[in-house]
Write a protein that holds these residues in place. Structure first.
Motif, mmCIF file in Angstrom:
data_model
loop_
_atom_site.group_PDB
_atom_site.id
_atom_site.type_symbol
_atom_site.label_atom_id
_atom_site.label_comp_id
_atom_site.label_asym_id
_atom_site.label_seq_id
_atom_site.Cartn_x
_atom_site.Cartn_y
_atom_site.Cartn_z
ATOM 1 N N ARG A 171 41.696 -24.207 -42.023
ATOM 2 C CA ARG A 171 41.768 -23.143 -41.022
ATOM 3 C C ARG A 171 43.044 -22.323 -41.242
ATOM 4 N NH1 ARG A 171 44.228 -27.539 -38.723
ATOM 5 N NH2 ARG A 171 45.961 -27.160 -37.268
ATOM 6 N N GLY A 172 43.109 -21.187 -40.568
ATOM 7 C CA GLY A 172 44.319 -20.380 -40.533
ATOM 8 C C GLY A 172 44.667 -20.086 -39.089
ATOM 9 N N GLU A 173 45.968 -20.028 -38.785
ATOM 10 C CA GLU A 173 46.421 -19.800 -37.412
ATOM 11 C C GLU A 173 47.553 -18.786 -37.404
ATOM 12 O OE1 GLU A 173 44.976 -21.080 -34.847
ATOM 13 O OE2 GLU A 173 43.917 -22.868 -35.554
ATOM 14 N N GLN A 174 47.561 -17.904 -36.395
ATOM 15 C CA GLN A 174 48.647 -16.954 -36.197
ATOM 16 C C GLN A 174 49.499 -17.434 -35.037
ATOM 17 O OE1 GLN A 174 47.430 -12.879 -35.824
ATOM 18 N NE2 GLN A 174 49.433 -12.155 -35.162
ATOM 19 N N TYR A 175 50.833 -17.461 -35.242
ATOM 20 C CA TYR A 175 51.746 -17.955 -34.221
ATOM 21 C C TYR A 175 52.881 -16.955 -34.008
ATOM 22 C CZ TYR A 175 49.675 -22.515 -35.517
ATOM 23 O OH TYR A 175 48.815 -23.542 -35.791
ATOM 24 N N ALA A 176 53.258 -16.742 -32.758
ATOM 25 C CA ALA A 176 54.452 -15.970 -32.468
ATOM 26 C C ALA A 176 55.667 -16.720 -33.009
ATOM 27 C CB ALA A 176 54.591 -15.753 -30.961
ATOM 28 N N LYS A 177 56.604 -15.992 -33.596
ATOM 29 C CA LYS A 177 57.767 -16.656 -34.185
ATOM 30 C C LYS A 177 58.619 -17.363 -33.138
ATOM 31 C CE LYS A 177 57.961 -13.648 -38.211
ATOM 32 N NZ LYS A 177 58.719 -12.653 -38.988
ATOM 33 N N ASN A 178 58.589 -16.868 -31.907
ATOM 34 C CA ASN A 178 59.375 -17.523 -30.860
ATOM 35 C C ASN A 178 58.618 -18.668 -30.182
ATOM 36 O OD1 ASN A 178 57.527 -16.114 -29.361
ATOM 37 N ND2 ASN A 178 59.022 -14.821 -28.288
ATOM 38 N N ALA A 179 57.419 -18.977 -30.684
ATOM 39 C CA ALA A 179 56.650 -20.108 -30.152
ATOM 40 C C ALA A 179 55.993 -20.859 -31.304
ATOM 41 C CB ALA A 179 55.602 -19.609 -29.161
ATOM 42 N N ALA A 181 47.653 -36.128 -48.022
ATOM 43 C CA ALA A 181 48.337 -35.003 -48.658
ATOM 44 C C ALA A 181 47.767 -33.698 -48.120
ATOM 45 C CB ALA A 181 48.168 -35.073 -50.172
ATOM 46 N N GLU A 182 48.621 -32.872 -47.546
ATOM 47 C CA GLU A 182 48.187 -31.608 -46.981
ATOM 48 C C GLU A 182 49.057 -30.469 -47.516
ATOM 49 O OE1 GLU A 182 47.345 -31.515 -42.832
ATOM 50 O OE2 GLU A 182 46.427 -33.517 -42.834
ATOM 51 N N LEU A 183 48.643 -29.245 -47.196
ATOM 52 C CA LEU A 183 49.321 -28.053 -47.694
ATOM 53 C C LEU A 183 49.420 -27.041 -46.573
ATOM 54 C CD1 LEU A 183 50.398 -26.480 -50.256
ATOM 55 C CD2 LEU A 183 48.071 -25.587 -50.484
ATOM 56 N N ARG A 184 50.570 -26.346 -46.518
ATOM 57 C CA ARG A 184 50.750 -25.236 -45.591
ATOM 58 C C ARG A 184 51.157 -24.005 -46.404
ATOM 59 N NH1 ARG A 184 48.776 -29.001 -43.220
ATOM 60 N NH2 ARG A 184 49.722 -30.161 -41.504
ATOM 61 N N LEU A 185 50.402 -22.915 -46.250
ATOM 62 C CA LEU A 185 50.764 -21.626 -46.828
ATOM 63 C C LEU A 185 51.236 -20.748 -45.683
ATOM 64 C CD1 LEU A 185 47.637 -21.027 -49.116
ATOM 65 C CD2 LEU A 185 49.768 -22.188 -49.717
ATOM 66 N N VAL A 217 49.714 -19.114 -40.770
ATOM 67 C CA VAL A 217 49.778 -20.398 -41.452
ATOM 68 C C VAL A 217 48.378 -20.830 -41.835
ATOM 69 C CG1 VAL A 217 50.503 -22.812 -41.319
ATOM 70 C CG2 VAL A 217 51.806 -21.058 -40.095
ATOM 71 N N VAL A 218 48.178 -21.132 -43.105
ATOM 72 C CA VAL A 218 46.915 -21.690 -43.585
ATOM 73 C C VAL A 218 47.095 -23.192 -43.761
ATOM 74 C CG1 VAL A 218 45.303 -21.800 -45.529
ATOM 75 C CG2 VAL A 218 46.138 -19.571 -44.716
ATOM 76 N N TYR A 219 46.182 -23.955 -43.194
ATOM 77 C CA TYR A 219 46.191 -25.411 -43.297
ATOM 78 C C TYR A 219 45.135 -25.829 -44.327
ATOM 79 C CZ TYR A 219 48.689 -25.454 -38.774
ATOM 80 O OH TYR A 219 49.587 -25.271 -37.756
ATOM 81 N N ALA A 220 45.525 -26.684 -45.258
ATOM 82 C CA ALA A 220 44.595 -27.180 -46.256
ATOM 83 C C ALA A 220 44.857 -28.664 -46.527
ATOM 84 C CB ALA A 220 44.717 -26.378 -47.563
ATOM 85 N N ARG A 221 43.841 -29.327 -47.038
ATOM 86 C CA ARG A 221 43.912 -30.778 -47.294
ATOM 87 C C ARG A 221 43.521 -31.061 -48.726
ATOM 88 N NH1 ARG A 221 43.837 -34.708 -43.463
ATOM 89 N NH2 ARG A 221 43.265 -33.133 -41.908
ATOM 90 N N LEU A 222 44.181 -32.061 -49.353
ATOM 91 C CA LEU A 222 43.881 -32.428 -50.728
ATOM 92 C C LEU A 222 42.415 -32.823 -50.864
ATOM 93 C CD1 LEU A 222 45.238 -32.894 -53.551
ATOM 94 C CD2 LEU A 222 45.414 -35.309 -52.896
ATOM 95 N N ALA A 223 41.729 -32.264 -51.862
ATOM 96 C CA ALA A 223 40.326 -32.583 -52.081
ATOM 97 C C ALA A 223 40.195 -34.054 -52.472
ATOM 98 C CB ALA A 223 39.742 -31.697 -53.172
#
Length: 231
Positions: A181-189, A202-206, A224-230
């Motif tokens: 998934r991808g998520e948008q976050y306010a920088k102050n939150a 094992a996971e990845l954050r872009l 932020v994009v969340y990804a998981r090792l295949a």
């Protein structure tokens, strides 16, 4: 780009109780292409529906029911790779590819910032696990470049669940991650625990900037994009 970060102990990240640090330095000027509007979300979280207890299972005829001292099934762990620093990243679904800088913290505790010139690479945050190790590996990249052209992570919003991210490592292997998934976050939150907290596998954050405000010329959010090792 402004990204709160958490420190790291050997092998895994420290949870959100760590002191927040800031990364600054998204290039000024409007993005090359308008960012897609964030997906709508409810302001409250629904409670899970009540569950009706299922009847206790009955042992099949002639089969003894397990006794109270029966050993529990062994816990399975998600797959992980040995430690090996990343050298390049490819995101086929959006046509992005980049060598990777290895950047850490400045003396003042802020993250070192990848360059913003056109064609500048993304970076791996060296206090996060190497991609494929247990825990969340963190890659940072700009959404735009100096002069308003596209940055290396300009296409992150185009990723969908099931897309892949391929990371070449120094040992010659390639860690392949599947986008969740991808998520948008306010920088102050910014949700430090969700982004940097320990994970079972094992996971990845872009991470890049988002939420461009033409009135100020600044980006108010992170994407932020969340990804998981295949497997």
């Amino acid at each position: 780009m402004t990204v709160p970060t958490a420190g790291r102990r050997r092998g895994r990240l420290v949870p959100a109780a760590a002191v927040l640090l800031l990364l600054s330095g998204c290039a000024g000027g409007s993005p090359a292409q308008p960012a897609a509007p964030p997906s709508s979300a409810s302001s409250s979280v629904s409670a899970p529906p009540a569950q009706t207890p299922a009847p206790a299972p009955t042992a099949a005829p002639g089969t003894a029911a397990p006794g109270p001292d029966a050993a529990p099934a062994p816990e399975t762990q998600p797959p992980v790779l040995a430690q090996s620093a990343p050298v390049a990243v490819r995101i086929p679904a959006v046509g992005a590819s980049s060598g990777l800088l290895h950047l850490g913290l400045r003396p003042d505790g802020s993250l070192e910032v990848p360059p913003t010139h056109p064609g500048a690479p993304a970076s791996w945050y060296t206090s996060s696990p190497t991609p494929g190790e247990r825990g969340p590996a963190v890659l940072l990249g700009h959404v735009n470049a100096t002069g308003g052209g596209p940055g290396v992570f300009a296409g992150l919003r185009g990723l969908a669940p099931g897309d892949t991210v391929e990371i070449d490592r120094e040992d010659g292997s390639t860690a392949v991650f599947v986008v969740e998934r991808g998520e948008q976050y306010a920088k102050n939150a910014f949700p430090t625990r969700a982004v940097y907290g320990n994970t079972a596998g094992a996971e990845l954050r872009l991470i890049t900037c988002d939420g461009y405000d033409p009135a100020t010329g600044l980006f108010d959010d992170n994407y932020v994009v969340y990804a998981r090792l295949a497997a």
